[in-house]
Design an enzyme around this catalytic site. Structure first.
Site, short mmCIF file in Angstrom:
data_model
loop_
_atom_site.label_atom_id
_atom_site.label_comp_id
_atom_site.label_asym_id
_atom_site.label_seq_id
_atom_site.Cartn_x
_atom_site.Cartn_y
_atom_site.Cartn_z
N LYS A 214 -12.06 0.38 -7.53
CA LYS A 214 -13.34 -0.18 -7.10
C LYS A 214 -13.17 -1.51 -6.37
O LYS A 214 -12.11 -2.13 -6.37
CB LYS A 214 -14.28 -0.33 -8.30
CG LYS A 214 -14.82 1.02 -8.80
CD LYS A 214 -15.83 0.85 -9.90
CE LYS A 214 -16.43 2.22 -10.29
NZ LYS A 214 -17.39 2.08 -11.40
N ARG A 248 -12.21 6.16 -16.93
CA ARG A 248 -12.50 7.13 -15.86
C ARG A 248 -11.69 6.73 -14.64
O ARG A 248 -11.89 5.65 -14.08
CB ARG A 248 -14.00 7.11 -15.56
CG ARG A 248 -14.45 8.06 -14.45
CD ARG A 248 -15.96 7.95 -14.24
NE ARG A 248 -16.42 8.85 -13.19
CZ ARG A 248 -16.45 8.54 -11.90
NH1 ARG A 248 -16.03 7.34 -11.49
NH2 ARG A 248 -16.90 9.41 -11.00
#
Length: 269
Positions: A214, A248
């Site tokens: 991210k 995740r």
């Protein structure tokens, strides 16, 4: 906790949720797994690498993403879910905030709904999850990164998500919480969440951390999305240290190894 036909010993182990984006525009791997054959090859690879749950998403939720219709999202995810369930014995998560997509996925065999809006976007979502006796992952999110008391406001937001699903009859052992790195937060706020991962344990539910590749990592390291794996591994180790039940991630093999090493040091079973 139990997801699908599998028991997860989240008190003693951190499990890997592997990301499968069947979209043309996901921030990390947009279009790479959109074709069904390519998606299934990637599923096979992740299973070989030891993935514990597959998280299948049909709409990108990256900043600036283009929303698609419910029908298009269903057409992207359902064939993959059906094929996975036909060929493999592994829990499947559907990454959606739309109840109609969730229902189609659950009918096709999905075991968990991973909702980036914590069941607050669609007022039918919680009832749909309960209808199929599925598990849910409630992620923290806001339209804007404006807070009065950041971490406490986050906890209050997550408490609202919890109240919503419990009002629909979803039991405690079906609930996972995700602090929502990269959603409704500035770069500095994302780092603050990482520094205080422990605070969310007070809510009393298993926790999932989703940081893989991210922008928080990209901004910290000044690196493009293709070079953020080392940063991801650092956050995975921090999740293990803080007793998170799940991470995740995109790269299953590397994160499994990082977890195994961290747990060896921490002397987990």
């Amino acid at each position: 906790m139990r997801i699908g036909n599998r028991e997860f010993d989240i008190k003693n182990h951190t499990y890997v949720m592997g990301i499968l984006n069947v979209t043309p525009d996901s921030f990390s791997d947009g279009g790479k797994w959109r074709a069904e054959d390519a998606a299934m090859l990637h599923v096979q690879e992740m299973i070989g690498d030891g993935v514990d749950i597959l998280d299948i998403g049909g709409e990108s939720t990256r900043p600036g993403h283009v929303k698609i219709s419910v029908q298009e999202e269903i057409e992207r995810v359902v064939p993959i879910i059906e094929k996975v369930k036909k060929n493999y014995d592994i829990p499947v998560s559907i990454d959606t905030y739309k109840s109609k997509v969730a229902e189609a996925a659950l009918q096709s065999g999905a075991d968990l709904v991973n909702d980036i809006w914590g069941c607050l976007y669609d007022d039918k979502m919680a009832g749909t999850i309960k209808k199929y006796d599925a598990a849910c992952c409630l992620m923290h999110n806001r339209d804007q990164s404006i807070y009065e008391d950041f971490l406490n406001d986050m906890c209050r937001d997550l408490e609202k998500c919890i109240r919503t699903v419990k009002a629909a009859g979803i039991e405690d052992d079906k609930i996972i919480l995700d602090p929502g790195i990269g959603f409704g937060k500035t770069f500095e706020q994302n780092l603050d969440v990482m520094k205080h991962l422990d605070i969310f344990h007070k809510l009393g539910y298993p926790l999932l951390l989703g940081t893989s590749r991210k922008s928080m990592i990209g901004n910290a390291l000044n690196l493009p999305v293709t070079e953020r794996e080392e940063g991801t591994l650092v956050t995975t180790v921090m999740a293990v240290e803080q007793g998170y039940g799940f991470v995740r991630v995109h790269d299953v093999k590397k994160n499994k190894r990082a977890i195994q090493m961290a747990e060896a040091i921490l002397e987990r079973p």
